[in-house]
Write an enzyme that holds these catalytic residues in place. Structure first.
Site, PDB file in Angstrom:
ATOM      1  N   HIS A   1     -18.435 -32.855  11.419  1.00 34.37           N
ATOM      2  CA  HIS A   1     -18.553 -33.741  11.657  1.00 34.37           C
ATOM      3  C   HIS A   1     -16.636 -34.493  11.377  1.00 34.37           C
ATOM      4  O   HIS A   1     -16.023 -34.904  12.514  1.00 34.37           O
ATOM      5  CB  HIS A   1     -18.905 -35.674  11.346  1.00 34.37           C
ATOM      6  CG  HIS A   1     -21.115 -35.044  12.461  1.00 34.37           C
ATOM      7  ND1 HIS A   1     -21.099 -35.560  13.287  1.00 34.37           N
ATOM      8  CD2 HIS A   1     -21.972 -35.181  11.865  1.00 34.37           C
ATOM      9  CE1 HIS A   1     -22.331 -35.388  13.803  1.00 34.37           C
ATOM     10  NE2 HIS A   1     -22.843 -35.716  12.685  1.00 34.37           N
TER      11      HIS A   1
ATOM     12  N   GLN B   1     -19.051 -41.078  13.061  1.00 31.22           N
ATOM     13  CA  GLN B   1     -19.522 -40.816  14.062  1.00 31.22           C
ATOM     14  C   GLN B   1     -20.162 -42.397  14.060  1.00 31.22           C
ATOM     15  O   GLN B   1     -20.741 -43.252  15.606  1.00 31.22           O
ATOM     16  CB  GLN B   1     -21.182 -40.213  13.741  1.00 31.22           C
ATOM     17  CG  GLN B   1     -21.508 -39.006  13.539  1.00 31.22           C
ATOM     18  CD  GLN B   1     -22.974 -38.599  12.339  1.00 31.22           C
ATOM     19  OE1 GLN B   1     -23.103 -38.318  11.210  1.00 31.22           O
ATOM     20  NE2 GLN B   1     -23.840 -38.856  13.387  1.00 31.22           N
TER      21      GLN B   1
ATOM     22  N   CYS C   1     -29.420 -34.691  14.325  1.00 26.73           N
ATOM     23  CA  CYS C   1     -28.254 -35.833  14.042  1.00 26.73           C
ATOM     24  C   CYS C   1     -28.608 -36.558  14.952  1.00 26.73           C
ATOM     25  O   CYS C   1     -29.257 -36.821  16.188  1.00 26.73           O
ATOM     26  CB  CYS C   1     -27.492 -34.609  14.731  1.00 26.73           C
ATOM     27  SG  CYS C   1     -25.696 -35.881  14.653  1.00 26.73           S
ATOM     28  N   LEU C   2     -27.991 -37.496  13.794  1.00 28.06           N
ATOM     29  CA  LEU C   2     -27.615 -38.595  14.855  1.00 28.06           C
ATOM     30  C   LEU C   2     -27.418 -39.217  16.129  1.00 28.06           C
ATOM     31  O   LEU C   2     -28.085 -40.376  17.096  1.00 28.06           O
ATOM     32  CB  LEU C   2     -27.781 -40.420  14.192  1.00 28.06           C
ATOM     33  CG  LEU C   2     -28.900 -40.132  12.058  1.00 28.06           C
ATOM     34  CD1 LEU C   2     -28.373 -41.109  11.777  1.00 28.06           C
ATOM     35  CD2 LEU C   2     -29.687 -40.443  12.796  1.00 28.06           C
TER      36      LEU C   2
ATOM     37  N   GLY D   1     -27.964 -38.758   6.394  1.00 27.02           N
ATOM     38  CA  GLY D   1     -26.288 -38.429   5.995  1.00 27.02           C
ATOM     39  C   GLY D   1     -25.701 -39.232   6.981  1.00 27.02           C
ATOM     40  O   GLY D   1     -26.588 -39.830   8.474  1.00 27.02           O
TER      41      GLY D   1
ATOM     42  N   HIS E   1     -23.044 -29.913   8.146  1.00 30.75           N
ATOM     43  CA  HIS E   1     -23.364 -30.963   8.690  1.00 30.75           C
ATOM     44  C   HIS E   1     -21.920 -32.372   8.644  1.00 30.75           C
ATOM     45  O   HIS E   1     -21.897 -32.792   9.262  1.00 30.75           O
ATOM     46  CB  HIS E   1     -24.659 -31.548   8.834  1.00 30.75           C
ATOM     47  CG  HIS E   1     -25.610 -31.742   9.666  1.00 30.75           C
ATOM     48  ND1 HIS E   1     -25.664 -31.880  10.945  1.00 30.75           N
ATOM     49  CD2 HIS E   1     -24.647 -33.896  10.298  1.00 30.75           C
ATOM     50  CE1 HIS E   1     -26.071 -32.869  12.024  1.00 30.75           C
ATOM     51  NE2 HIS E   1     -25.559 -33.772  11.369  1.00 30.75           N
ATOM     52  N   GLU E   2     -22.335 -33.072   7.763  1.00 29.20           N
ATOM     53  CA  GLU E   2     -21.578 -34.569   7.744  1.00 29.20           C
ATOM     54  C   GLU E   2     -19.869 -33.712   7.532  1.00 29.20           C
ATOM     55  O   GLU E   2     -18.876 -34.501   8.680  1.00 29.20           O
ATOM     56  CB  GLU E   2     -21.813 -34.921   6.538  1.00 29.20           C
ATOM     57  CG  GLU E   2     -23.566 -35.706   5.954  1.00 29.20           C
ATOM     58  CD  GLU E   2     -23.402 -36.576   7.738  1.00 29.20           C
ATOM     59  OE1 GLU E   2     -22.722 -36.786   8.601  1.00 29.20           O
ATOM     60  OE2 GLU E   2     -24.917 -36.470   7.868  1.00 29.20           O
TER      61      GLU E   2
HETATM   62  O1  GNR Z   1     -30.598 -37.567   9.437  1.00 28.84           O
HETATM   63  C1  GNR Z   1     -29.828 -36.601   9.666  1.00 28.84           C
HETATM   64  N1  GNR Z   1     -31.035 -35.851   8.887  1.00 28.84           N
HETATM   65  C2  GNR Z   1     -30.715 -34.517   8.856  1.00 28.84           C
HETATM   66  C3  GNR Z   1     -31.572 -33.424   8.921  1.00 28.84           C
HETATM   67  C4  GNR Z   1     -31.104 -31.623   8.676  1.00 28.84           C
HETATM   68  C5  GNR Z   1     -29.991 -31.549   8.731  1.00 28.84           C
HETATM   69  C6  GNR Z   1     -28.927 -32.434   8.263  1.00 28.84           C
HETATM   70  C7  GNR Z   1     -29.250 -33.915   9.243  1.00 28.84           C
HETATM   71  S1  GNR Z   1     -27.740 -35.042   8.906  1.00 28.84           S
HETATM   72  C8  GNR Z   1     -28.585 -36.312  10.034  1.00 28.84           C
HETATM   73  C9  GNR Z   1     -27.758 -37.675   9.899  1.00 28.84           C
HETATM   74  C10 GNR Z   1     -26.513 -37.374  10.561  1.00 28.84           C
HETATM   75  O2  GNR Z   1     -26.334 -37.100  12.253  1.00 28.84           O
HETATM   76  N2  GNR Z   1     -25.372 -37.226  10.209  1.00 28.84           N
HETATM   77  O3  GNR Z   1     -24.511 -36.779  10.773  1.00 28.84           O
HETATM   78 NI    NI Z   2     -25.190 -35.503  12.216  1.00 32.98          NI
END
Ligand code: GNR
Ligand code: NI
Length: 169
Positions: free
Chosen positions: A138, A50, A92-93, A45, A134-135
């Site tokens: 953000h 980001q 998270c990236l 995601g 998660h997104e």
């Molecule tokens: O790549 C991602 N993997 C992930 C794994 C488990 C729960 C959430 C994520 S999101 C993350 C990419 C990211 O940072 N999205 O904001």
């Molecule tokens: Ni993230």
């Protein structure tokens, strides 16, 4: 075009995304950049915040690498229902190298616009539900570190400062 992904503790990750007023060609170009950036990373995601674009938009693709891609676009998303609890090891990236268990709702119902500006509703569980939360976070300027207890939080904060220090030399 692949965009640069901001890393914690960049302050721009704390901005709240503004609502998208209309799905213009500029927004569609941004969606293309976000998908390209997410696939290149690779990640499941990516939220607009980001890459320094403070708007309510994220993309998700949870398809395995041996499956065809399945890009999902969420514009102005709202989580209208959450059910149950699940612990998921998240990455998270914006926190490269960090993986931690995070408590989430097991099931969510989300309402959003797709890349054509058409409203849709989706019920998700498993990784898709976790990724949506998660997104969604953000877009509110919330990060996975905010879901950690004080010890993990402190350790993660320190690790990231060290990493970013090394990255800039
Ligand atoms: O790549 C991602 N993997 C992930 C794994 C488990 C729960 C959430 C994520 S999101 C993350 C990419 C990211 O940072 N999205 O904001
Ligand atoms: Ni993230």
């Amino acid at each position: 075009m692949i965009r640069t992904i901001l890393h914690y503790p960049d302050k721009r990750l704390r901005e709240r995304g503004k609502k998208v007023e209309a799905v213009t060609p500029e927004i569609r170009a941004l969606i293309d950049d976000m998908a390209e950036t997410m696939y290149a990373a690779p990640g499941v995601g990516l939220a607009a915040t980001q890459i320094g674009e403070a708007i309510q938009l994220f993309v998700i693709d949870i398809a395995d690498s041996d499956e065809p891609s399945d890009l999902r676009v969420f514009i102005n998303p709202e989580i209208v229902e959450s059910q149950g609890e699940i612990v998921w090891q998240e990455g998270c990236l914006s926190f490269p190298g960090i993986q931690e268990d995070i408590d989430r709702a097991a099931k969510v119902r989300v309402r959003a616009l797709d890349r054509d500006g058409k409203p849709f509703e989706l019920e998700a569980e498993g990784l898709l539900a976790v990724a949506i939360q998660h997104e969604y976070d953000h877009l509110q300027g919330l990060l996975m570190i905010d879901h950690m207890g004080p010890l993990k939080k402190r350790l993660t904060h320190r690790k990231m400062l060290k990493r970013e220090e090394q990255a800039s030399t």
